[in-house]
Structures are given as C-alpha cells and as structure tokens.
Scaffold this motif. Structure first.
Motif: not given
Lengths: 330, 262
Positions: B131, A31, A160, B3-4, B7, B1, B129
């Motif tokens: 995170a 992903r 993470a 656009s990163y 997002i 950077m 995930d």
C-alpha cells in the motif's frame, strides 16, 4: 493488535468470523494490522481467486491450479498446468496456513503474501497476463468496482487493493481441524494405538524439519531426492549462495492425502514412495541436509514403522478444510 | 463498520502526520529539477535507430533503457545536507518517455553545490507494505517491467538492444540489474550511490517559488567501459547473477553534471 482485530471484526459483521488463530497455533506472521479481514474484503478476494479474468485469455484462475478438494493444490499433476496447457516446472503448493508463512514459493523468492499473486499472474506458463491489464479488466467489469467499494470504501481498483483482497481470502484458508488438532486441543478425540506409535516415530524421525503444529519449520533443505531433470537449483536462484543449491522449502505434512504427488517437482506419486525415499533412496548430492548424512544416508525406518508413521500422517488430513463452503467458488 | 472506519481514520491521520515530520523545515520552498539526458559518447541516444560501437568494438542498438533514481540529497554551499522526503524521491527514468527524463523535487530555497542520489530502490522500500508503493513503485503497474515477481524486488537498471556480437536468439542483449541485498538471506546488493559536484558546471540556485534545473549527461558508452570492460559477445544477458555487480559498478560512473539552468 489481537484486540483491535477482534473488535473490528465484531462490529463489521456479526455472522462473519474474521481471521481466527487456532488454539494450538502460534501468532500469525501476516501483518493483519495493515489488512484487516472483513467479510466484504474476503468475499472480493474469493471472487478474484476463482475468476479466470486474472489470466491473459480469461481461461485460468488461481483456483485452476489450487483446487480446494486437493487442499488447494493441483492434485494428480507433477508440475502445474497453466495457460493453453503449458507446463510449469514445479508442483503447485497448497494455499494453506499461509498466514504463518515466512516466505512463499518452493524457493522462498517471495517474502510477502501481498506480493505473491504477481508471480503466477505474470508467469508466461501460468496466467501470462499483466497486473495492469487485470486492473483495467476489473475496472471495466460490471461488478468489481462496486465490490471494491464495499471492501475498501471507494470504487478505486489499485494494485494494493487487488493484492490485499486476495491476501484476505488466502489468509483465511486455515487448516486446523484435522484429527491431530482435535487430539492436541483435547476436544474429545484420541489417537488409536497405531496413530500414537506413529506420532512417537514422527517426533523421533520427522519433526526436526516438519515441526508442529504447522508441520514445517519453513527452512530450505536438500532432502537428497537427487537433481531433477531440469537441474532446478531451488533456493540458489534466490540467494546465489552455493550452499543453497538444490535446497527447497520444507513442505507441511498436513493434508497429504489430498496433495499428491509430492516434492517440488511432484516426482513421488505416493506416500510410500516418499517414505521409501527417506529410508533407502537418499542420494549424496551437493548440500545434502546434515540430518540425512548418516552412515547410510537417510532416515532408517522398518516397514512396520512406516505403516505407523503413515497412520499418524493420516490424522493430519483436514476434511473440514477441504469441504469448507466459505472457501469454495460460489 | 464504525470502529473499522475510525481505525482507518486513525491510520490515515498517523500516516499524514508521519509525512509531515519528514518534510524539512522549509518556509520558502523552491523546485529543483534534475534532467537525465541519455547519450552515447558525444551523441544523443536514439532508441532502435542508431548503431553505436562500444569499447570492445561491438556494434549495438538500444531498444530499452530504464533506471530508477531515488533518495535524492543536496548539499548547500554552507555544507548543509538536505534530504528530499523519501515518499517524493522515487523516479523511473525511461528513455522512451520524454516526460520521465526530469526528476523534480521540492527543497528549501538556497544555493546547492552537490547532488547525490541512489541508482535503484533502497532495501526498505523493496520490503515495504504494498500500500506504500504507489506510482513508479507499484510493483505490478507503475514499475512497468522493472520488478521481479519470482524474487521479490525491483530491477534497478534495464538496458536491452540488439548487437551482431550477441549469439542469443535475435542477436539480443539484455542487462536487467537489481538485488537489494536479500530479505531473509543475504544476496547481491546492486544499490549504488552517485554524488555529483556542481561547482564546475554551475551550482543550483533555487529561489523561493522558482526553479533551478541541473542538467546531467548519462553516458551509456561508460556502461560498457568502466572498471569492467563489458563485452556483449562475452555477456549478452546478465540478470540476477553475481556478474551484475560489475555492471552496477560501471553504471555508477555514467552520470556527469553538464550545466545548470538557474
């Protein structure tokens, strides 16, 4: 998603090519939307991959058992050698095309690349460390907090982020520049007559499990090598399903020249031994794969056919991959 | 950077807004704390020091006791169920850490007659995930030994100790119980739900801005004496194994509501 990944990459760093899907490969499984590969993230992941700080006594790095020139395996070792030269029970699998893997480990016990490094770090015969302790060491290190900041925006070193950086490096370990790939992508190379014949034989005799273009269908199978010395039950340990006993993940056929020995316990030292196994050594054991259940168990192959198959398999060696400086210890 | 970052900002905004939607409509929140008081029969549980005797007549001492509590739900006296937002609903109760014995959640003010929770970690969070797995769910750090790295998944319930009945080296016994049902292939599922009626011990009256405390007794004696009589001599070690279902069935009965402090 492909578009946004592309757009991000471009603006982050013009020279750095983020993850690229090879023309003859399917969509990746990993992903990337939750972990965009950036130059800084990738470089952090690469530094971590080659840093023995990940082990208890700072002696073993990921790269110790996953050596690039051996397509990220531990060439020459039947089972992996970890901390204080302790022996593992299985052969180090290649870090190669993991972005397409639906599961990890010979038994598929890990289902997410981001979770995979926890296993070798904490395994007592591999790195024998705790992730908590690695994170403490990284926080106290003169360079890492700054590198985490470059990669993720702040100096915070979290589980993470640590795992995602390693994933960025590992996902970039793409092997897609073998002769076979050039032929398939019509980049000018052609198979010799022997390789062509070998390819036809491969399609007939090997491709149902070692499916193109990854050369594995990622299923778990008992290929009849017989129960090993330690009675490793393979996939059964993960599912507790008797029909999974002695099944292991079908490995890729890519880069076989660099990844000997073969099988989950590294018992075959040469490709000849592997082919001989399939033609005449398959043993009737519990859950032997249906494909191998012929009158005479195995896959019939003459000596001439084996020579041709081997010629084809050599076209799957990817010199660009094992020499790619981007993936090397800096 | 740029656009990163944008997002990342978008992702953040959408995460935040998701979280918001999960919070029950609640203008007068109060706190509910659920206290997990680990005992053995009529005695308090003391780690490493006190010898207890189980229903098979085996003596034992406990050195480690940890379990996950998650997905807390309460039902008010009108029968309406309130689900605690999932991100705030994971607790790792560790006998050796006093501060962990109380699971505190924020719910609308009201009078509640039932509390329900999961022993363990739901399959969704087991596969989420990394995170999104922070705090006690951090598989590498926060889980503090409650995670199987080789077979990705949380250990839901862990008890370790010593017993002369155990023939293992050092007379140890250990039960590490997990299994969320499998990711790509089905396997054991030891996720267990507990529902406790509060009417006898006292309903929880949660005031706006205040707190109500539900005091639970968690009786380890019942771990050995449930639908399966668990003998240390017969089963000194149980981990990822079909037999583990007997242990999770047993520990789904160890929770009892004792009293409520309003």
């Amino acid at each position: 998603m492909a578009f946004s990944v592309y757009a991000c990459t471009k603006s982050v760093e013009k020279q750095f090519l983020s993850f690229q899907q090879p023309g003859n490969f399917p969509e990746p499984v990993y992903r990337f939307a939750t972990n965009l590969v950036t130059k800084e993230g990738f470089e952090l992941g690469r530094k971590l991959f080659y840093d023995p700080i990940l082990s208890r006594n700072n002696t073993i790095s990921c790269g110790s058992c996953h050596i690039q020139t051996s397509a990220f395996t531990q060439h020459g070792h039947s089972v992996s050698h970890g901390i204080e030269d302790k022996l593992g029970v299985r052969n180090s699998p290649p870090i190669m095309n993991l972005a397409w893997n639906t599961s990890f480990m010979w038994d598929g016990g890990v289902f997410d690349l981001d979770l995979q490094p926890v296993a070798p770090i904490t395994n007592h015969v591999e790195m024998d460390e705790t992730v908590t302790n690695v994170i403490s060491k990284l926080k106290a290190h003169p360079d890492y907090p700054g590198l985490f900041q470059s990669a993720f925006g702040t100096t915070e070193v979290s589980t993470a982020r640590f795992m995602k950086a390693l994933s960025q490096f590992m996902a970039m370990c793409v092997s897609s520049n073998s002769k076979y790939d050039s032929v398939i992508r019509k980049e000018g190379k052609t198979f010799t007559k022997q390789e062509e014949e070998g390819y036809a034989l491969y399609k007939q005799k090997c491709s149902s499990c070692h499916t193109e273009p990854l050369f594995t269908d990622q299923s778990f199978r008992n290929n009849g090598i017989g129960i090993g010395l330690i009675d490793d039950a393979g996939r059964y340990a993960i599912t507790l399903d008797e029909t999974d006993r002695y099944k292991f993940k079908v490995p890729s056929l890519r880069n076989l020249d660099y990844t000997a020995p073969y099988m989950h316990d590294g018992r075959f030292l040469t490709l000849d031994a592997v082919l001989d196994h399939y033609s005449s050594g398959v043993k009737q054991t519990q859950n032997l794969d249906m494909i191998l259940q012929n009158n005479e168990p195995g896959i019939p192959m003459t000596a001439d056919e084996k020579t041709k198959v081997k010629a084809f398999l050599k076209t799957l060696n990817d010199k660009v991959f094992i020499a790619n400086k981007l993936l090397s210890e800096q | 950077m740029k656009s990163y970052l944008s997002i990342a900002a978008l992702l953040f905004v959408s995460l935040v807004s998701c979280k918001k939607d999960d919070v029950p409509e609640n203008n007068n929140p109060g706190r509910l704390s659920i206290e997990f008081d680990n005992i053995v029969d009529g005695q308090n549980l003391f780690l490493n020091t006190v010898t207890y005797t189980n229903s098979s007549g085996e003596n034992y001492k406990v050195s480690t006791l940890k379990y996950y509590i998650s997905n807390i739900k309460v039902t008010n006296t009108a029968g309406v169920e309130v689900v605690v937002p999932q991100d705030s609903s994971y607790f790792l109760i560790d006998e050796s850490d006093e501060a962990s014995h109380s699971a505190e959640v924020t719910i609308p003010k009201g009078e509640y007659r039932q509390v329900a929770f999961t022993i363990g970690v739901d399959s969704l969070r087991n596969t989420m995930d990394i995170a999104r797995r922070t705090g006690v769910l951090d598989p590498a750090a926060g889980a503090n030994g409650m995670y199987w790295s080789w077979n990705s998944g949380y250990i839901f319930f862990k008890i370790e100790g010593v017993s002369p009945a155990s023939a293992e080296a050092g007379n140890v016994f250990m039960y590490h119980i997990g299994g969320f049902g499998g990711y790509s292939s089905p396997t054991i599922n030891n996720i267990r739900e507990v529902k406790l009626d509060l009417t006898t011990g006292g309903i929880a009256k949660v005031p706006a801005g205040g707190e109500s405390n539900i005091h639970l007794m968690v009786d380890i004696a019942k771990l050995f004496n449930g639908s399966t009589q668990l003998s240390i001599a017969a089963k000194p070690v149980v981990m990822f194994d079909d037999f583990s279902a007997n242990i999770s069935n047993n520990y789904s009965t160890i929770f009892r509501h004792d009293h409520t402090e309003n």
